[in-house]
Design a protein around this motif. Sequence first.
Motif, PDB file in Angstrom:
ATOM      1  N   ALA A 232       0.813  -1.216   0.000  1.00  0.00           N
ATOM      2  CA  ALA A 232       0.000   0.000   0.000  1.00  0.00           C
ATOM      3  C   ALA A 232       0.847   1.267   0.000  1.00  0.00           C
ATOM      4  N   TRP A 233       2.098   1.176   0.505  1.00  0.00           N
ATOM      5  CA  TRP A 233       2.962   2.357   0.546  1.00  0.00           C
ATOM      6  C   TRP A 233       3.681   2.588  -0.786  1.00  0.00           C
ATOM      7  N   CYS A 234       3.540   1.659  -1.736  1.00  0.00           N
ATOM      8  CA  CYS A 234       4.254   1.720  -3.003  1.00  0.00           C
ATOM      9  C   CYS A 234       3.377   2.389  -4.065  1.00  0.00           C
ATOM     10  N   ILE A 235       3.623   3.663  -4.333  1.00  0.00           N
ATOM     11  CA  ILE A 235       2.809   4.422  -5.293  1.00  0.00           C
ATOM     12  C   ILE A 235       2.880   3.825  -6.705  1.00  0.00           C
ATOM     13  N   PRO A 236       4.075   3.461  -7.217  1.00  0.00           N
ATOM     14  CA  PRO A 236       4.111   2.843  -8.555  1.00  0.00           C
ATOM     15  C   PRO A 236       3.297   1.547  -8.622  1.00  0.00           C
ATOM     16  N   CYS A 237       3.235   0.814  -7.518  1.00  0.00           N
ATOM     17  CA  CYS A 237       2.424  -0.412  -7.492  1.00  0.00           C
ATOM     18  C   CYS A 237       0.960  -0.089  -7.734  1.00  0.00           C
TER      19      CYS A 237
ATOM     20  N   PRO B 112      -4.580  -0.656 -12.607  1.00  0.00           N
ATOM     21  CA  PRO B 112      -5.500  -0.739 -13.762  1.00  0.00           C
ATOM     22  C   PRO B 112      -4.935  -1.589 -14.904  1.00  0.00           C
ATOM     23  N   ALA B 113      -3.616  -1.514 -15.114  1.00  0.00           N
ATOM     24  CA  ALA B 113      -3.003  -2.318 -16.177  1.00  0.00           C
ATOM     25  C   ALA B 113      -3.039  -3.793 -15.828  1.00  0.00           C
ATOM     26  N   SER B 114      -2.826  -4.125 -14.552  1.00  0.00           N
ATOM     27  CA  SER B 114      -2.888  -5.532 -14.135  1.00  0.00           C
ATOM     28  C   SER B 114      -4.305  -6.080 -14.262  1.00  0.00           C
TER      29      SER B 114
ATOM     30  N   ALA C 102      -7.183  -2.645  -1.174  1.00  0.00           N
ATOM     31  CA  ALA C 102      -7.569  -3.567  -2.251  1.00  0.00           C
ATOM     32  C   ALA C 102      -8.972  -3.253  -2.763  1.00  0.00           C
ATOM     33  N   ILE C 103      -9.888  -2.945  -1.843  1.00  0.00           N
ATOM     34  CA  ILE C 103     -11.264  -2.607  -2.232  1.00  0.00           C
ATOM     35  C   ILE C 103     -11.289  -1.263  -2.964  1.00  0.00           C
ATOM     36  N   LYS C 104     -10.545  -0.290  -2.428  1.00  0.00           N
ATOM     37  CA  LYS C 104     -10.529   1.053  -3.009  1.00  0.00           C
ATOM     38  C   LYS C 104     -10.058   1.046  -4.461  1.00  0.00           C
ATOM     39  N   TYR C 105      -9.074   0.194  -4.770  1.00  0.00           N
ATOM     40  CA  TYR C 105      -8.486   0.201  -6.121  1.00  0.00           C
ATOM     41  C   TYR C 105      -8.952  -0.985  -6.981  1.00  0.00           C
ATOM     42  N   ASP C 106     -10.057  -1.576  -6.594  1.00  0.00           N
ATOM     43  CA  ASP C 106     -10.746  -2.591  -7.412  1.00  0.00           C
ATOM     44  C   ASP C 106      -9.907  -3.832  -7.699  1.00  0.00           C
TER      45      ASP C 106
ATOM     46  N   ASP D 147      13.501 -11.037  -2.324  1.00  0.00           N
ATOM     47  CA  ASP D 147      13.832  -9.665  -1.965  1.00  0.00           C
ATOM     48  C   ASP D 147      12.672  -8.748  -2.326  1.00  0.00           C
ATOM     49  N   VAL D 148      11.562  -8.901  -1.585  1.00  0.00           N
ATOM     50  CA  VAL D 148      10.336  -8.176  -1.900  1.00  0.00           C
ATOM     51  C   VAL D 148      10.375  -6.714  -1.498  1.00  0.00           C
ATOM     52  N   ALA D 149      11.529  -6.250  -1.006  1.00  0.00           N
ATOM     53  CA  ALA D 149      11.652  -4.807  -0.764  1.00  0.00           C
ATOM     54  C   ALA D 149      11.660  -4.060  -2.095  1.00  0.00           C
ATOM     55  N   LEU D 150      12.008  -4.781  -3.162  1.00  0.00           N
ATOM     56  CA  LEU D 150      12.058  -4.177  -4.498  1.00  0.00           C
ATOM     57  C   LEU D 150      10.742  -4.440  -5.218  1.00  0.00           C
ATOM     58  N   ILE D 151       9.799  -3.537  -5.041  1.00  0.00           N
ATOM     59  CA  ILE D 151       8.496  -3.665  -5.694  1.00  0.00           C
ATOM     60  C   ILE D 151       8.158  -2.340  -6.383  1.00  0.00           C
ATOM     61  N   PRO D 152       7.252  -2.346  -7.392  1.00  0.00           N
ATOM     62  CA  PRO D 152       6.456  -3.492  -7.853  1.00  0.00           C
ATOM     63  C   PRO D 152       7.318  -4.561  -8.494  1.00  0.00           C
ATOM     64  N   ARG D 153       6.835  -5.776  -8.371  1.00  0.00           N
ATOM     65  CA  ARG D 153       7.560  -6.940  -8.874  1.00  0.00           C
ATOM     66  C   ARG D 153       6.533  -7.897  -9.442  1.00  0.00           C
ATOM     67  N   TYR D 154       6.863  -8.526 -10.539  1.00  0.00           N
ATOM     68  CA  TYR D 154       5.902  -9.399 -11.209  1.00  0.00           C
ATOM     69  C   TYR D 154       6.551 -10.748 -11.484  1.00  0.00           C
ATOM     70  N   LEU D 155       5.855 -11.821 -11.078  1.00  0.00           N
ATOM     71  CA  LEU D 155       6.342 -13.185 -11.253  1.00  0.00           C
ATOM     72  C   LEU D 155       5.408 -13.940 -12.183  1.00  0.00           C
ATOM     73  N   ILE D 156       5.949 -14.922 -12.880  1.00  0.00           N
ATOM     74  CA  ILE D 156       5.099 -15.776 -13.721  1.00  0.00           C
ATOM     75  C   ILE D 156       5.359 -17.236 -13.362  1.00  0.00           C
ATOM     76  N   PHE D 157       4.272 -17.954 -13.107  1.00  0.00           N
ATOM     77  CA  PHE D 157       4.324 -19.393 -12.821  1.00  0.00           C
ATOM     78  C   PHE D 157       3.660 -20.147 -13.956  1.00  0.00           C
ATOM     79  N   ASP D 158       4.211 -21.295 -14.287  1.00  0.00           N
ATOM     80  CA  ASP D 158       3.645 -22.079 -15.391  1.00  0.00           C
ATOM     81  C   ASP D 158       2.469 -22.922 -14.901  1.00  0.00           C
TER      82      ASP D 158
END
Length: 484
Positions: free
Chosen positions: A376-381, A386-388, A418-422, A445-456
């Motif tokens: 919630a403190w991560c503005i770029p996140c 909306p893109a996600s 989470a509710i506020k930003y749909d 190292d989740v201090a570096l966010i936003p971060r995006y992972l992909i699982f198969d």
Amino acid sequence: MRKTKSKVHIFFLFLLLTAFWSCNSGEKGEKREAAVEPGQIVLFFEDSVTNQFFRQRKAVFKYMDDNMLPVEISFNSEESSKDLIINTKRGSLDLVYRDNSQFEFTYYLQNGDSILIQEKDKKPWFESVKKESSSYTYNLELLRNTELYGKSHSKAQDFDFLWNETKAFPFELDMNEDLKRNKDEAIQGFQKELSWIDSLANTGSISEEVKAFYTSKNRMAQKKLEAYPTDSMVFDSQLAVNSFLNEIEPQLDTTVFLDEFSELIIANQTQLQSRDLIDSLLAGSELNHREKSLLFHYLQKEIPFLSFKVVDEVLVRYSDKLANPAQLVLLNSSNKALQGIEPDIELMGLQKSSITFEEILSQKRGKYLYVDLWAAWCIPCIKAFPASVALNEEYKSRGVEVIFLSVDDNYKFWEEVAIKYDIAIPNQSFVAMIKDESEYLKALDVALIPRYLIFDPKGKLIHPNAPRPDTEEIRDFLDSLIDP
């Protein structure tokens, strides 16, 4: 009776003083006499007080090992009280000292040296135990600053400090004039230093080898300084590349200076610039040491943002171009570590439903998962939500689902955001619990966010740093997975 007690007290006091003196002097004496094995450089602290000084300053020593990998030793634990033993086959190496007082000194050490580390006037002081040498042999840069500038930093370091501060915290006032003045003073300082080094060699205060090292470092530092324009805050990486490839002297090929100059160049280039540079180097003959250093730092910068499959392909392509196999192992180490750890994350969903990340991967088998790590403190996140959400809508019919995974500490606050930003989507929005106990989150190292992972579809991580949801790169990547 009183006389007997007095004698007993004196006797025990004598024993305590003797034991104290023996322990302290024995520690120093034993280390001073310790033999240095061939192929070693040994450094040890004068006493526990000196060690404590280094720890308080959060001191760090850095050198390049024989595999041309940087090694850093920090003095922030009990382990740091032990002797520092550097094993090397090289005849000499440079050891860089840095601390939280912004002191930085380079010490030129010889194979077989046994060095006593002292604290003198709140600064590190090196003294050879095995051989007679002048103070300048091991403390040249510290004495340079004192004798030429009358302070703890050189003119070049003053310019570096001002540049970095201006870059990190742009002032409302125009700093160009200050930067220009500092740069001019640094250039003049370099010339004074060369004359000073010559005079030390002429009087026998330093050897010709020591003179050659510091002279080469001085000349290259001047070339590096030219890449910092004072009329803009944009590092001239192309000018730096030209100096790096054409001006570096052999004495610097295996030094911290060369490694950090190489890293600086790559860090200040765009992805396209670095790729073009590496392609041009590979188009020529076999890479020399400097070119291999640029390749290593290019890969170090690029690999964290590639899928595991592409990383394997890249490492195969460049494996015989690197300096040695140890660099290859290091480049792949973080990916191998992630692939070897179970995703042990305790989660909580909406309505405080408990679940583990492993259970989510099991429930979602058959789908590709795009995991949006946020807080919630991560503005770029938040700006990327909306893109996600759009990506989830666009690809859900093709077997891709977006999972919103927060690393916030407060459940209620997470739920409100989470509710506020749909993004409060049932079975797709969660918050991590008991994060300190998750080895998987530590490895990510989740201090570096936003971060995006992909699982198969089998629940295996295949991309540890996927493209952002608002880019064409992520769509190209997902399309390649769905319709190979």
